[in-house]
Design a protein around this motif. Sequence first.
Motif, PDB file in Angstrom:
ATOM      1  N   LYS A 287     -10.124   2.159  -8.287  1.00  0.00           N
ATOM      2  CA  LYS A 287     -10.111   0.999  -7.388  1.00  0.00           C
ATOM      3  C   LYS A 287      -9.263  -0.137  -7.970  1.00  0.00           C
ATOM      4  CE  LYS A 287     -14.623   0.468  -7.142  1.00  0.00           C
ATOM      5  NZ  LYS A 287     -15.024   1.623  -8.000  1.00  0.00           N
ATOM      6  N   ILE A 288      -9.312  -0.273  -9.288  1.00  0.00           N
ATOM      7  CA  ILE A 288      -8.531  -1.328  -9.934  1.00  0.00           C
ATOM      8  C   ILE A 288      -7.047  -1.075  -9.748  1.00  0.00           C
ATOM      9  CG2 ILE A 288      -7.948  -2.401 -12.144  1.00  0.00           C
ATOM     10  CD1 ILE A 288     -10.788  -1.802 -13.076  1.00  0.00           C
ATOM     11  N   TRP A 289      -6.630   0.144  -9.990  1.00  0.00           N
ATOM     12  CA  TRP A 289      -5.189   0.420 -10.031  1.00  0.00           C
ATOM     13  C   TRP A 289      -4.566   0.489  -8.644  1.00  0.00           C
ATOM     14  CZ3 TRP A 289      -2.923  -0.680 -14.283  1.00  0.00           C
ATOM     15  CH2 TRP A 289      -3.674  -0.651 -15.466  1.00  0.00           C
ATOM     16  N   ILE A 290      -5.334   0.878  -7.652  1.00  0.00           N
ATOM     17  CA  ILE A 290      -4.758   0.856  -6.311  1.00  0.00           C
ATOM     18  C   ILE A 290      -4.595  -0.585  -5.829  1.00  0.00           C
ATOM     19  CG2 ILE A 290      -6.898   0.983  -4.929  1.00  0.00           C
ATOM     20  CD1 ILE A 290      -5.402   3.098  -3.201  1.00  0.00           C
ATOM     21  N   CYS A 291      -5.518  -1.459  -6.245  1.00  0.00           N
ATOM     22  CA  CYS A 291      -5.360  -2.883  -5.927  1.00  0.00           C
ATOM     23  C   CYS A 291      -4.240  -3.510  -6.731  1.00  0.00           C
ATOM     24  CB  CYS A 291      -6.676  -3.629  -6.177  1.00  0.00           C
ATOM     25  SG  CYS A 291      -7.927  -3.349  -4.908  1.00  0.00           S
ATOM     26  N   VAL A 292      -4.019  -3.022  -7.948  1.00  0.00           N
ATOM     27  CA  VAL A 292      -2.888  -3.500  -8.754  1.00  0.00           C
ATOM     28  C   VAL A 292      -1.579  -3.236  -8.018  1.00  0.00           C
ATOM     29  CG1 VAL A 292      -1.520  -2.992 -10.819  1.00  0.00           C
ATOM     30  CG2 VAL A 292      -3.973  -3.405 -11.022  1.00  0.00           C
ATOM     31  N   LEU A 293      -1.450  -2.051  -7.436  1.00  0.00           N
ATOM     32  CA  LEU A 293      -0.220  -1.719  -6.697  1.00  0.00           C
ATOM     33  C   LEU A 293      -0.030  -2.643  -5.490  1.00  0.00           C
ATOM     34  CD1 LEU A 293      -0.382   2.194  -6.753  1.00  0.00           C
ATOM     35  CD2 LEU A 293       1.090   0.692  -8.128  1.00  0.00           C
ATOM     36  N   ALA A 294      -1.125  -2.894  -4.759  1.00  0.00           N
ATOM     37  CA  ALA A 294      -1.032  -3.781  -3.596  1.00  0.00           C
ATOM     38  C   ALA A 294      -0.702  -5.206  -4.025  1.00  0.00           C
ATOM     39  CB  ALA A 294      -2.343  -3.741  -2.807  1.00  0.00           C
ATOM     40  N   PHE A 354      -6.695  -8.374   7.250  1.00  0.00           N
ATOM     41  CA  PHE A 354      -6.013  -9.593   6.814  1.00  0.00           C
ATOM     42  C   PHE A 354      -4.896  -9.269   5.818  1.00  0.00           C
ATOM     43  CE2 PHE A 354     -10.088 -10.903   8.443  1.00  0.00           C
ATOM     44  CZ  PHE A 354      -9.758 -12.013   9.201  1.00  0.00           C
ATOM     45  N   THR A 355      -5.110  -8.243   4.982  1.00  0.00           N
ATOM     46  CA  THR A 355      -4.026  -7.827   4.094  1.00  0.00           C
ATOM     47  C   THR A 355      -2.902  -7.157   4.891  1.00  0.00           C
ATOM     48  OG1 THR A 355      -5.057  -5.666   3.626  1.00  0.00           O
ATOM     49  CG2 THR A 355      -5.635  -7.496   2.188  1.00  0.00           C
ATOM     50  N   ILE A 356      -3.263  -6.453   5.961  1.00  0.00           N
ATOM     51  CA  ILE A 356      -2.239  -5.850   6.812  1.00  0.00           C
ATOM     52  C   ILE A 356      -1.402  -6.934   7.483  1.00  0.00           C
ATOM     53  CG2 ILE A 356      -1.857  -4.451   8.886  1.00  0.00           C
ATOM     54  CD1 ILE A 356      -2.635  -2.902   6.354  1.00  0.00           C
ATOM     55  N   PHE A 357      -2.070  -7.994   7.950  1.00  0.00           N
ATOM     56  CA  PHE A 357      -1.355  -9.123   8.540  1.00  0.00           C
ATOM     57  C   PHE A 357      -0.384  -9.727   7.523  1.00  0.00           C
ATOM     58  CE2 PHE A 357      -1.078 -13.768   9.017  1.00  0.00           C
ATOM     59  CZ  PHE A 357      -0.499 -13.855  10.268  1.00  0.00           C
ATOM     60  N   GLU A 459      -2.633  -0.672   0.848  1.00  0.00           N
ATOM     61  CA  GLU A 459      -3.830  -1.330   1.380  1.00  0.00           C
ATOM     62  C   GLU A 459      -4.583  -0.417   2.341  1.00  0.00           C
ATOM     63  OE1 GLU A 459      -1.304  -5.404   0.940  1.00  0.00           O
ATOM     64  OE2 GLU A 459      -1.653  -4.542   2.934  1.00  0.00           O
ATOM     65  N   SER A 460      -3.844   0.348   3.129  1.00  0.00           N
ATOM     66  CA  SER A 460      -4.477   1.280   4.067  1.00  0.00           C
ATOM     67  C   SER A 460      -5.177   2.416   3.331  1.00  0.00           C
ATOM     68  CB  SER A 460      -3.428   1.843   5.033  1.00  0.00           C
ATOM     69  OG  SER A 460      -2.850   0.810   5.816  1.00  0.00           O
ATOM     70  N   VAL A 461      -4.562   2.896   2.256  1.00  0.00           N
ATOM     71  CA  VAL A 461      -5.184   3.955   1.457  1.00  0.00           C
ATOM     72  C   VAL A 461      -6.472   3.442   0.813  1.00  0.00           C
ATOM     73  CG1 VAL A 461      -4.912   5.394  -0.601  1.00  0.00           C
ATOM     74  CG2 VAL A 461      -3.018   5.159   1.023  1.00  0.00           C
ATOM     75  N   TYR A 462      -6.449   2.236   0.285  1.00  0.00           N
ATOM     76  CA  TYR A 462      -7.630   1.646  -0.350  1.00  0.00           C
ATOM     77  C   TYR A 462      -8.773   1.518   0.651  1.00  0.00           C
ATOM     78  CZ  TYR A 462     -10.375  -1.814  -3.023  1.00  0.00           C
ATOM     79  OH  TYR A 462     -11.372  -2.480  -3.694  1.00  0.00           O
ATOM     80  N   PHE A 463      -8.459   1.007   1.829  1.00  0.00           N
ATOM     81  CA  PHE A 463      -9.471   0.873   2.874  1.00  0.00           C
ATOM     82  C   PHE A 463     -10.068   2.224   3.251  1.00  0.00           C
ATOM     83  CE2 PHE A 463     -10.209   1.403   7.448  1.00  0.00           C
ATOM     84  CZ  PHE A 463     -11.317   0.580   7.616  1.00  0.00           C
ATOM     85  N   ALA A 464      -9.208   3.216   3.441  1.00  0.00           N
ATOM     86  CA  ALA A 464      -9.684   4.534   3.865  1.00  0.00           C
ATOM     87  C   ALA A 464     -10.595   5.160   2.803  1.00  0.00           C
ATOM     88  CB  ALA A 464      -8.496   5.448   4.147  1.00  0.00           C
TER      89      ALA A 464
END
Length: 508
Positions: A287-294, A354-357, A459-464
């Motif tokens: 979870k940390i690293w996927i948010c790091v990428l975003a 909101f991140t998608i926006f 962001e979409s991958v993290y949400f899914a």
Amino acid sequence: MPQLFKHIWRNPDKAEPHRVVAMVTDSHDEVKCKDAARGAPTTIDKALERKLLWKLDLRVIPILWILFLVAFFDRSNIGNAKIAGMTEALQMKGNDYNIAVTIFTVAYVVFGMPANLLVKKFGPRTLTVYMFCWGMVTLGQGLTKTTAGLVACRFLMGVFEAGFVPGCAYLIGCYYKRHEYLRRYAVFFSANMAAGAFNGLFSTLLHRLHGRAGLDAWQWIFIMEAIITFAMSIAGWFLIVPFPEQATFLTASEKALLLARLEEDGGSVRNDEISFRRVLPMAADWKIWICVLAYMAAEETASSLVAFQPTILRDLGWTAVSAQWHTVPVYATAFVLTLSSAWLSDVLGHRYLFTIFGSCAIIVGWSIELVQVPAAGVRYAGMFFVSTGAFINMSTLVVWLCTNMEKGVKRTVAMGLLTGFGNCGAFVSGNVFIAEQSPRYPVGFGVGLAFGCAGLVVESVYFACLWRENRRRDRLQSSWRDGNDSGRGEQKRMEDLGEAHPEFRFQL
């Protein structure tokens, strides 16, 4: 997929049954906490809770906002100093300026997590010690006579600033529930937009000091802001709040209510052990690293604005002073929209859309710059899109990750890694705006567009992934309850699982 979006507005911010805390007040206004699992009614004195929140909002956020305002002044003033004559005075050639911008990020990335762990270990006053140290470095930037001296100062500034933003994010998260967090963090984070706006104005005013005491305008920019930094770091030492368990600014009843609210929300601020053996597996959480990428995708745009927006605006035909003035509306607009987005996100208990926006705004903005519309006004409009998108995403992503982490060392690790390695986006932005490509900057604008698209996907991958994990836990919850040992030892062990607890639900 339709079923996925059917649950998109689900708010997982519900007290976990094993941690629900009941609160009552007696005639002496003392708060008593009882374990709801033992059958106590769950009631909260709403009036006392509102009073507590107002007190927290007045004591926790304002001083951090002011300190971050000054911090962002110091971080971004190199872009203002550049168009005020710094490159000519230091005889900078080729990509010397890009190197000075990039070296800051090197230190920021390397020291992000260690610096944040020091804040966790020694307390929030560590943040003001960092500030005083980078104030000295800011002064050094104004007095240096060589490019090498500037680069060395920028590296040291990255070292001392590395723990500031994640430390503040951790401190704010210690005081608020998950559905209250983003609004407060966005107010704190809005300081960088205010700094971006006022820094242009302040730098314009400092142009009038050119020649005073034998110093150039660009030197005065660094020196005056260093003086402000010294003053605010000293004031911050006395004004910054401690962690909740040591909150002496609260009455006994307010402190008890605060700690009970935190326990209800998923655990109080844990004083767990800090060791390499424990930190390493924490740092490996996906979870940390996927948010790091975003975050990196948004940071690439934000750092482009900080370092190159004055230059890009000057290349549109405005004078250096006029370019400084034109940065003000860009940051002011981002300020308003970021706060509005944060408020709505907290009310809805939702982060993803909101991140998608924000990512879509980045994509639109860089697309406008890339197609090279001849009218300066249209290209100027593109800066509004990229700034708004970047700042909305950066503030939302920090909170989105933080609320999905246990309170304690792991959240500290997550914040350090997110803002540290997330700033790797600045490595890219510091090297894609090539001086010879002015004013078109096809590489700089094209790379920004690519990062915007990448952020949208990540962001979409993290949400899914979070949605799928919540669904899995929903299916397994009843079977876990049937087989759970209700003994105190087993209950304590399960609580120590943090976000891995079977009844924890990730915020979407």
